[in-house]
Design a protein around this motif. Sequence first.
Motif, short mmCIF file in Angstrom:
data_model
loop_
_atom_site.label_atom_id
_atom_site.label_comp_id
_atom_site.label_asym_id
_atom_site.label_seq_id
_atom_site.Cartn_x
_atom_site.Cartn_y
_atom_site.Cartn_z
N ASP A 38 48.44 16.92 4.03
CA ASP A 38 47.88 18.11 3.36
C ASP A 38 48.20 19.40 4.09
OD1 ASP A 38 46.12 19.40 1.40
OD2 ASP A 38 44.68 19.64 3.03
N CYS B 288 44.98 15.52 7.19
CA CYS B 288 44.28 16.56 6.44
C CYS B 288 43.61 17.50 7.42
CB CYS B 288 43.25 15.95 5.49
SG CYS B 288 43.97 15.05 4.12
N ASN C 59 32.82 23.16 4.47
CA ASN C 59 33.87 22.42 3.74
C ASN C 59 34.09 21.01 4.26
OD1 ASN C 59 35.54 22.69 6.00
ND2 ASN C 59 36.60 24.49 5.19
N GLY D 12 42.46 20.52 1.28
CA GLY D 12 41.28 19.83 1.81
C GLY D 12 39.97 20.53 1.50
N ALA D 13 39.96 21.86 1.57
CA ALA D 13 38.71 22.59 1.36
C ALA D 13 38.64 23.22 -0.03
CB ALA D 13 38.58 23.69 2.40
N HIS E 146 41.74 14.05 12.78
CA HIS E 146 40.73 15.08 12.46
C HIS E 146 40.34 15.87 13.70
CE1 HIS E 146 40.38 13.58 8.41
NE2 HIS E 146 40.36 12.36 8.91
N THR E 147 41.32 16.26 14.49
CA THR E 147 41.07 17.08 15.68
C THR E 147 41.41 18.53 15.35
OG1 THR E 147 43.33 16.93 16.47
CG2 THR E 147 41.84 15.16 17.14
N GLY F 128 34.78 14.08 14.90
CA GLY F 128 33.83 15.19 14.80
C GLY F 128 33.19 15.19 13.43
N ARG F 129 32.93 16.39 12.91
CA ARG F 129 32.23 16.48 11.61
C ARG F 129 32.98 15.75 10.51
NH1 ARG F 129 31.85 21.49 13.92
NH2 ARG F 129 29.76 22.18 14.44
N ILE F 130 34.27 16.10 10.35
CA ILE F 130 35.02 15.51 9.23
C ILE F 130 35.40 14.06 9.53
CG2 ILE F 130 37.13 15.72 7.83
CD1 ILE F 130 36.90 18.81 8.37
N TYR G 151 39.45 7.38 18.33
CA TYR G 151 39.72 8.00 19.63
C TYR G 151 39.16 9.41 19.61
CZ TYR G 151 41.90 10.46 23.43
OH TYR G 151 42.08 11.24 24.54
N ASP G 152 38.25 9.69 20.54
CA ASP G 152 37.72 11.04 20.70
C ASP G 152 37.12 11.11 22.09
OD1 ASP G 152 36.09 13.39 20.74
OD2 ASP G 152 36.03 13.38 18.54
N HIS H 43 47.65 22.05 1.22
CA HIS H 43 46.46 22.46 1.99
C HIS H 43 45.24 22.59 1.07
CE1 HIS H 43 45.25 24.67 5.94
NE2 HIS H 43 44.19 24.11 5.38
N PHE I 283 35.34 13.09 23.53
CA PHE I 283 34.03 13.72 23.65
C PHE I 283 32.92 12.95 22.93
CE2 PHE I 283 37.34 16.96 24.01
CZ PHE I 283 37.09 17.39 25.30
P1 NAD Z 1 35.06 19.25 14.66
O1 NAD Z 1 35.14 20.25 15.75
O2 NAD Z 1 33.73 18.93 14.07
O3 NAD Z 1 35.70 17.88 15.17
C1 NAD Z 1 36.88 17.81 15.93
C2 NAD Z 1 36.78 16.60 16.83
O4 NAD Z 1 38.00 16.50 17.57
C3 NAD Z 1 35.64 16.70 17.85
O5 NAD Z 1 34.79 15.57 17.78
C4 NAD Z 1 36.34 16.75 19.19
O6 NAD Z 1 35.64 16.06 20.21
C5 NAD Z 1 37.64 16.04 18.85
N1 NAD Z 1 38.69 16.30 19.82
C6 NAD Z 1 38.89 17.43 20.58
N2 NAD Z 1 39.95 17.24 21.41
C7 NAD Z 1 40.40 15.99 21.15
C8 NAD Z 1 41.47 15.23 21.69
N3 NAD Z 1 42.26 15.72 22.66
N4 NAD Z 1 41.68 13.99 21.19
C9 NAD Z 1 40.88 13.50 20.21
N5 NAD Z 1 39.84 14.17 19.68
C10 NAD Z 1 39.61 15.40 20.15
O7 NAD Z 1 36.08 19.74 13.55
P2 NAD Z 1 36.12 19.31 12.01
O8 NAD Z 1 35.29 20.23 11.24
O9 NAD Z 1 35.88 17.85 11.90
O10 NAD Z 1 37.64 19.66 11.66
C11 NAD Z 1 38.69 18.80 12.02
C12 NAD Z 1 40.03 19.41 11.62
O11 NAD Z 1 40.12 19.54 10.21
C13 NAD Z 1 40.30 20.81 12.19
O12 NAD Z 1 41.65 20.87 12.60
C14 NAD Z 1 40.11 21.72 10.98
O13 NAD Z 1 40.80 22.93 11.08
C15 NAD Z 1 40.65 20.83 9.88
N6 NAD Z 1 40.24 21.14 8.52
C16 NAD Z 1 41.19 21.08 7.54
C17 NAD Z 1 40.82 21.30 6.22
C18 NAD Z 1 41.87 21.27 5.12
O14 NAD Z 1 41.78 22.08 4.22
N7 NAD Z 1 42.81 20.37 5.15
C19 NAD Z 1 39.50 21.60 5.90
C20 NAD Z 1 38.55 21.65 6.92
C21 NAD Z 1 38.93 21.42 8.24
#
Ligand code: NAD
Length: 308
Positions: free
Chosen positions: A253, A227, A95, A278-279, A199-200, A147-149, A167-168, A276, A170
């Motif tokens: 969201d 989101c 998603n 997003g997905a 997006h954490t 990260g991914r999103i 800011y990340d 909610h 990692f």
């Molecule tokens: P991901 O794990 O790919 O990316 C998360 C990123 O956050 C990583 O790069 C990680 O290094 C970083 N991170 C971790 N700790 C951190 C900190 N202290 N400060 C800053 N960055 C930090 O996850 P993703 O797939 O990109 O998902 C991101 C968020 O989106 C999650 O919370 C997920 O649940 C949420 N999400 C929501 C929806 C929706 O319907 N609204 C849909 C999908 C995902």
Amino acid sequence: MKVLVSDSLSEEGVSKLSEHFDVDVSTGLSEDELVEKIGSFDALVIRSGTQVTKRVIDAADNLKIVGRAGVGVDNIDVDAATEKGIIVVNAPEGNMLSAAEHTIAMMMSMARNIPQANASLKAKKWERKNFMGVEVNGKTLGVIGLGRIGAEVAKRAQGLEMSILAYDPFVTEDRAKDMGVELTTVDDIAQRADFITVHTPLIKETRNILDKAQFDMMKSSARVINCARGGIINEEALADAARDGKIAGAAIDVFTSEPPFDCPFLGLDNVIVTPHLGASTEEAQVNVAVSVAEEVISVLNGGSARNT
Ligand code: NAD
Ligand code: MLT
């Protein structure tokens, strides 16, 4: 073997599971009902609605795997599951494009007051002066969590000619450089960005990562987006900042409690909200359902899981 699907799951996932197992789709169960029911099941498949608490895990005498058709596993007591030898898997990629697109849609809707203008015209008002917007072109987007999103959002925002701060902790300087992104701190983003998006995952380090101190640093023209997960931005601080004009607006969201009917910013005109979503695309729901179904089939047939 028996699989319980306790949140709505795309038909493609349910039928894949049904080829191998006895599948029971029962949505909207209370914690008590789930505790009562879970004992005979070998796998549990959920989205974000079901709370897999320690009580549920304790009652799950046959459970081998919990499959989360989505990214966040914050609705699962992963420690309790692991202690009991139950595997927890998610669907980390299915998603991400939908969530990134929803983030961009929220940013554009907020920049041009589209939800407010839509509601106004449908109430038979012609209020063009009330809905003056801003361009995103040439503006700075702060991405917290690359990260991914976050990375997909940054890529799309660059297509809209925005500059990206991120800011990340990692993400390496080399990776950021490859992405054309400037790595910095949360406070620097708060001070310099025109739009800020989080997006954490929701973990103790990210809870309230945007709080009163950061809202106090923001430009009065700043707009924030969540989101990801409710609680990454402090909801009270956001409501105060939006109400007092410390920021121009917000697009949200996800909420600390869903549905968020007591949320402090629900009644504010400069905060736009979605439930909610997003997905919530056809593509994403098929992707995550099929991915989780494949994981459950593999594990219950004695194989391994990819996304633990
Ligand atoms: P991901 O794990 O790919 O990316 C998360 C990123 O956050 C990583 O790069 C990680 O290094 C970083 N991170 C971790 N700790 C951190 C900190 N202290 N400060 C800053 N960055 C930090 O996850 P993703 O797939 O990109 O998902 C991101 C968020 O989106 C999650 O919370 C997920 O649940 C949420 N999400 C929501 C929806 C929706 O319907 N609204 C849909 C999908 C995902
Ligand atoms: C996720 O973490 O994947 C999203 O919140 C979407 C969902 O709840 O399914």
